[in-house]
Design an enzyme around this catalytic site. Structure first.
Site, short mmCIF file in Angstrom:
data_model
loop_
_atom_site.label_atom_id
_atom_site.label_comp_id
_atom_site.label_asym_id
_atom_site.label_seq_id
_atom_site.Cartn_x
_atom_site.Cartn_y
_atom_site.Cartn_z
NE ARG A 171 6.53 -0.69 10.14
CZ ARG A 171 5.44 -0.62 9.37
NH1 ARG A 171 5.46 0.03 8.28
NH2 ARG A 171 4.13 -1.21 9.58
NE ARG A 205 -3.96 -1.12 10.54
CZ ARG A 205 -3.25 -0.69 9.90
NH1 ARG A 205 -3.17 0.41 9.28
NH2 ARG A 205 -2.05 -1.55 9.60
NE ARG A 262 2.35 -5.00 10.97
CZ ARG A 262 3.41 -5.06 10.17
NH1 ARG A 262 4.51 -5.40 10.09
NH2 ARG A 262 3.13 -4.01 9.12
CE LYS A 294 -1.90 -1.31 3.73
NZ LYS A 294 -1.29 -2.36 4.06
P1 AP5 Z 1 5.03 -1.52 1.72
O1 AP5 Z 1 4.58 -0.74 0.39
O2 AP5 Z 1 5.77 -0.94 3.03
O3 AP5 Z 1 3.42 -2.29 2.31
P2 AP5 Z 1 2.19 -1.81 3.06
O4 AP5 Z 1 0.93 -2.38 2.35
O5 AP5 Z 1 2.32 -0.24 3.17
O6 AP5 Z 1 2.82 -2.22 4.58
P3 AP5 Z 1 2.56 -1.76 6.19
O7 AP5 Z 1 3.24 -2.86 7.11
O8 AP5 Z 1 3.26 -0.57 6.00
O9 AP5 Z 1 1.25 -1.52 6.19
P4 AP5 Z 1 0.56 -1.74 7.51
O10 AP5 Z 1 -0.97 -1.54 7.24
O11 AP5 Z 1 0.53 -3.10 8.22
O12 AP5 Z 1 1.19 -0.89 8.52
P5 AP5 Z 1 0.72 0.62 8.95
O13 AP5 Z 1 2.20 1.29 8.92
O14 AP5 Z 1 -0.24 1.12 8.28
O15 AP5 Z 1 5.78 -2.99 0.92
C1 AP5 Z 1 6.17 -3.91 1.90
C2 AP5 Z 1 7.56 -4.31 1.61
O16 AP5 Z 1 7.39 -4.96 0.38
C3 AP5 Z 1 8.74 -3.29 1.29
O17 AP5 Z 1 9.85 -3.51 1.53
C4 AP5 Z 1 8.69 -2.96 -0.21
O18 AP5 Z 1 9.72 -2.71 -0.82
C5 AP5 Z 1 8.14 -4.39 -0.65
N1 AP5 Z 1 7.37 -4.47 -2.05
C6 AP5 Z 1 6.36 -3.57 -1.99
N2 AP5 Z 1 5.50 -3.90 -3.50
C7 AP5 Z 1 6.40 -5.07 -3.69
C8 AP5 Z 1 6.34 -5.98 -5.07
N3 AP5 Z 1 5.29 -5.50 -6.03
N4 AP5 Z 1 7.21 -6.75 -5.25
C9 AP5 Z 1 8.00 -6.87 -4.36
N5 AP5 Z 1 8.23 -6.34 -3.10
C10 AP5 Z 1 7.23 -5.40 -2.83
O19 AP5 Z 1 0.47 0.51 10.56
C11 AP5 Z 1 1.57 0.04 11.47
C12 AP5 Z 1 0.69 0.02 12.51
O20 AP5 Z 1 0.18 1.47 12.93
C13 AP5 Z 1 -0.56 -0.92 12.88
O21 AP5 Z 1 -0.03 -2.33 13.17
C14 AP5 Z 1 -1.22 -0.12 14.11
O22 AP5 Z 1 -0.58 -0.50 15.20
C15 AP5 Z 1 -1.03 1.19 13.84
N6 AP5 Z 1 -2.01 1.87 12.97
C16 AP5 Z 1 -1.85 2.38 11.80
N7 AP5 Z 1 -3.06 2.85 11.24
C17 AP5 Z 1 -4.05 2.51 12.22
C18 AP5 Z 1 -5.57 2.72 12.33
N8 AP5 Z 1 -6.13 3.21 11.24
N9 AP5 Z 1 -5.79 2.26 13.50
C19 AP5 Z 1 -5.57 1.82 14.56
N10 AP5 Z 1 -4.02 1.42 14.56
C20 AP5 Z 1 -3.36 1.58 13.30
#
Ligand code: AP5
Length: 213
Positions: free
Chosen positions: A160, A88, A171, A13
């Site tokens: 991270r 979420r 997660r 994402k």
């Molecule tokens: P990346 O693009 O970083 O993936 P992502 O989907 O953004 O993954 P996140 O882990 O950031 O999502 P998340 O929803 O768990 O975390 P968030 O920060 O929102 O890609 C991942 C990897 O793959 C990278 O290394 C990239 O290079 C590689 N990649 C990408 N595309 C590729 C491809 N096509 N082929 C190969 N490799 C590829 O949330 C973190 C925490 O924050 C949550 O657990 C929660 O505690 C809190 N939080 C955040 N939002 C909320 C909310 N709304 N409510 C409550 N808690 C929240």
């Protein structure tokens, strides 16, 4: 364009958000990035968020909802926005619906990224993030030119805390239990578009843009 990206952790994402925000000239609003920014600054919000994020649990809605509501008052959201990682759960989706109704700014689309768990785990376990600019890379799929150093700004790359194996499992469980139900919520609203998150980053970006046209 008022857009939400939804999909399991590690689906790409954040990676795709950079392309989509640029393509549609809208701000990329990531609740995870806002929390990490606050953790880095050691703010009260950061300390609270960290206690949930380190375990892979959701930060309470009482904190997250008001933070997003406030962000959506910033002038850069006038012509749209891309929400990444919010909502979420159903409660956040209902809260957002009310905020957007009050603002008279309905959503245009919700874009879902689908990916198998085995691939998700590989992406998360190898992800590295820059301490300086927050850019994301991968030890295998998107290698920096110099190991451990960010291509964009020369900052130090780190893993991270929630990308450690034991936290990833929680997660994924939290996603299945709490976040996946919003997919049907937006399907029923008639604005859900689903694409495969398998393949090259540029191919997925083209797929996403085509789905949103
Ligand atoms: P990346 O693009 O970083 O993936 P992502 O989907 O953004 O993954 P996140 O882990 O950031 O999502 P998340 O929803 O768990 O975390 P968030 O920060 O929102 O890609 C991942 C990897 O793959 C990278 O290394 C990239 O290079 C590689 N990649 C990408 N595309 C590729 C491809 N096509 N082929 C190969 N490799 C590829 O949330 C973190 C925490 O924050 C949550 O657990 C929660 O505690 C809190 N939080 C955040 N939002 C909320 C909310 N709304 N409510 C409550 N808690 C929240």
């Amino acid at each position: 364009m008022r857009l939400i990206l939804v999909g399991p952790p590690g689906a790409g994402k954040g990676t795709q958000a950079v392309h989509l925000a640029s393509n549609f000239s809208i701000p990329h609003i990531s609740t995870g990035d806002i929390f990490r920014f606050n953790i880095k600054g050691e703010t009260e919000l950061g300390l609270l968020a960290k206690s949930y994020m380190d375990k892979g649990n959701l930060v309470p809605d009482s904190v997250t909802n008001d933070m997003v509501k406030d962000r959506l008052t910033h002038p850069d959201t006038k012509n749209g926005f891309l929400l990444d990682g919010y909502p979420r759960n159903i409660e956040q989706a209902d809260f957002l619906a009310n905020v957007l109704k009050e603002n008279g700014t309905p959503l245009d689309a919700v874009l879902e990224f689908s990916l198998e768990n085995a691939e998700i785990i590989k992406r998360l376990a190898g992800r590295r993030v820059c301490r300086g600019c927050g850019a994301t890379s991968h030890v295998e799929f998107d290698k920096p030119k110099v190991s451990g150093i960010c291509d964009a700004c020369g900052g130090e790359l780190y893993q991270r805390d929630d990308d450690k194996e034991e936290v990833i499992a929680n997660r994924l469980a939290v996603y299945a239990e709490q976040t996946a139900p919003i997919i049907n919520y937006y399907k029923q609203a008639g604005i859900l578009k689903t694409i495969s998150a398998v393949g090259e980053v540029s191919d997925i970006a083209a797929r996403a843009i085509a789905a949103l046209k």
